[in-house]
Scaffold this motif. Sequence first.
Motif, PDB file in Angstrom:
ATOM      1  N   HIS A 270       0.825  -1.346   0.069  1.00  0.00           N
ATOM      2  CA  HIS A 270       0.114  -0.015  -0.079  1.00  0.00           C
ATOM      3  C   HIS A 270       0.886   1.418   0.110  1.00  0.00           C
ATOM      4  CE1 HIS A 270      -4.241  -0.279  -0.104  1.00  0.00           C
ATOM      5  NE2 HIS A 270      -4.435  -0.961   0.933  1.00  0.00           N
ATOM      6  N   SER A 295      -7.106   0.038  -4.074  1.00  0.00           N
ATOM      7  CA  SER A 295      -8.508   0.451  -4.885  1.00  0.00           C
ATOM      8  C   SER A 295      -8.031   0.624  -6.400  1.00  0.00           C
ATOM      9  CB  SER A 295      -8.600   1.988  -4.463  1.00  0.00           C
ATOM     10  OG  SER A 295      -7.978   3.013  -4.844  1.00  0.00           O
ATOM     11  N   ARG A 296      -9.136   0.851  -7.300  1.00  0.00           N
ATOM     12  CA  ARG A 296      -9.065   0.952  -8.341  1.00  0.00           C
ATOM     13  C   ARG A 296      -8.270   2.194  -8.953  1.00  0.00           C
ATOM     14  NH1 ARG A 296     -12.034  -3.474 -10.081  1.00  0.00           N
ATOM     15  NH2 ARG A 296     -13.926  -4.162  -8.841  1.00  0.00           N
ATOM     16  N   ARG A 297      -8.534   3.100  -7.977  1.00  0.00           N
ATOM     17  CA  ARG A 297      -7.495   4.449  -8.307  1.00  0.00           C
ATOM     18  C   ARG A 297      -6.211   4.119  -8.111  1.00  0.00           C
ATOM     19  NH1 ARG A 297      -9.596   9.964  -5.671  1.00  0.00           N
ATOM     20  NH2 ARG A 297     -11.421   9.274  -6.960  1.00  0.00           N
ATOM     21  N   THR A 298      -5.797   3.514  -7.152  1.00  0.00           N
ATOM     22  CA  THR A 298      -4.475   3.121  -6.851  1.00  0.00           C
ATOM     23  C   THR A 298      -3.845   2.218  -7.807  1.00  0.00           C
ATOM     24  OG1 THR A 298      -4.961   3.152  -4.269  1.00  0.00           O
ATOM     25  CG2 THR A 298      -2.915   1.940  -5.089  1.00  0.00           C
ATOM     26  N   PRO A 322      -7.214  -4.838  -8.519  1.00  0.00           N
ATOM     27  CA  PRO A 322      -7.192  -5.133  -7.018  1.00  0.00           C
ATOM     28  C   PRO A 322      -7.108  -6.699  -6.877  1.00  0.00           C
ATOM     29  CG  PRO A 322      -8.830  -3.663  -7.367  1.00  0.00           C
ATOM     30  CD  PRO A 322      -8.427  -4.222  -8.806  1.00  0.00           C
TER      31      PRO A 322
END
Length: 367
Positions: A270, A295-298, A322
């Motif tokens: 993370h 997350s999908r943004r990550t 993810p």
Amino acid sequence: MRDVLESILDWYDGGETFGLATVVNTFRSAPRQPGAAMAVSARGEVVGSVSGGCVEGAVFEVARQAIDTGKAFFEEYGYSDDDAFAVGLTCGGIVHVFVEAVNRRTFPELPEIADSVKRHEPVAVATVTSDGPTRGARRVIWGDHTSGSLGSSGLDYAIDDDARGMLAQGRTGQRHYGAHGQRRRDEVAVFVQSFAPPPRMIVFGAIDFAAAVARVGKFLGYFVTVCDARGVFATAKRFPDADEVVVRWPHQYLDEITVDERTAICVLTHDPKFDVPLLEVALRTPAGYVGAMGSRRTHEDRAAKLRAAGVTEEQLARLHSPIGLDLHARTPEETAVSIAAELIQERWGGSGRPLTGTRGRIHGPAH
């Protein structure tokens, strides 16, 4: 045999003769794979399973017969449409089971095999299962030496070569030869059980989710390593289920170890300064599974950084991010189950859908 090894060693060390039943081949929807074993002591104690309950009663009787006579038996069990009350696999599969009597005289190599398994050293056991004077003959193959004979030097030479190849792939199964080891012949059936070192699961990120993933990884039979650069978090006390805890920069550690097609890499850090250089290394290894939490943004941000670092689209396509199957998991334990489910799906090729909404075979073919 791996699952019953500890119990049968106690019987063996006590000088007992016991029956050992091993699945050597399966067809269609049989619930256990080749190598699954069930053992029966002279007192009638049972450990292990060859079918998940369908034919254990019949195998128990054959094992007792093997103990009494010293003979080896090859049995086929399957569901019969003509006789609904016949002993069989109600799930519709067929299983071939080899049953033999084992004691110190018939299997002198067993303690050395057990030591190799405990030390995670590769060893294979080859046994003649076909009918004939050599049924039950056994040869044990280690990396640097062998023991026993299958009946001819040519057959021994052929099985040594094949068994070492199967060990390298972690495969267990049956092979057929001529009496002197000729290829593409069907005179002699030999079952090769590979005791390859367990596959590795490498969990990066010493967080609470990692503890749960390590626990489920150990349950699934992986040799589990937890790695994090922060020594205050990466401790054996925090990860009691891990086989080892390593304090290193993740990408440096991964770059220095051996990774093969059975390896699962779970990136739970993370933190871009850890996971981007780590994934850059991971996606260039032959690891069978590479997953990253976020997350999908990550994921989109991470993918952009990886492309900028030179990771190709083909390599990125290998990334499970993810990580895990869509179970709406929330807790560390639930997330670990979703990751385990995805690992199993990758291994066997399942759909990930509820079985009530699918048709056809439940147990897919072994890869």
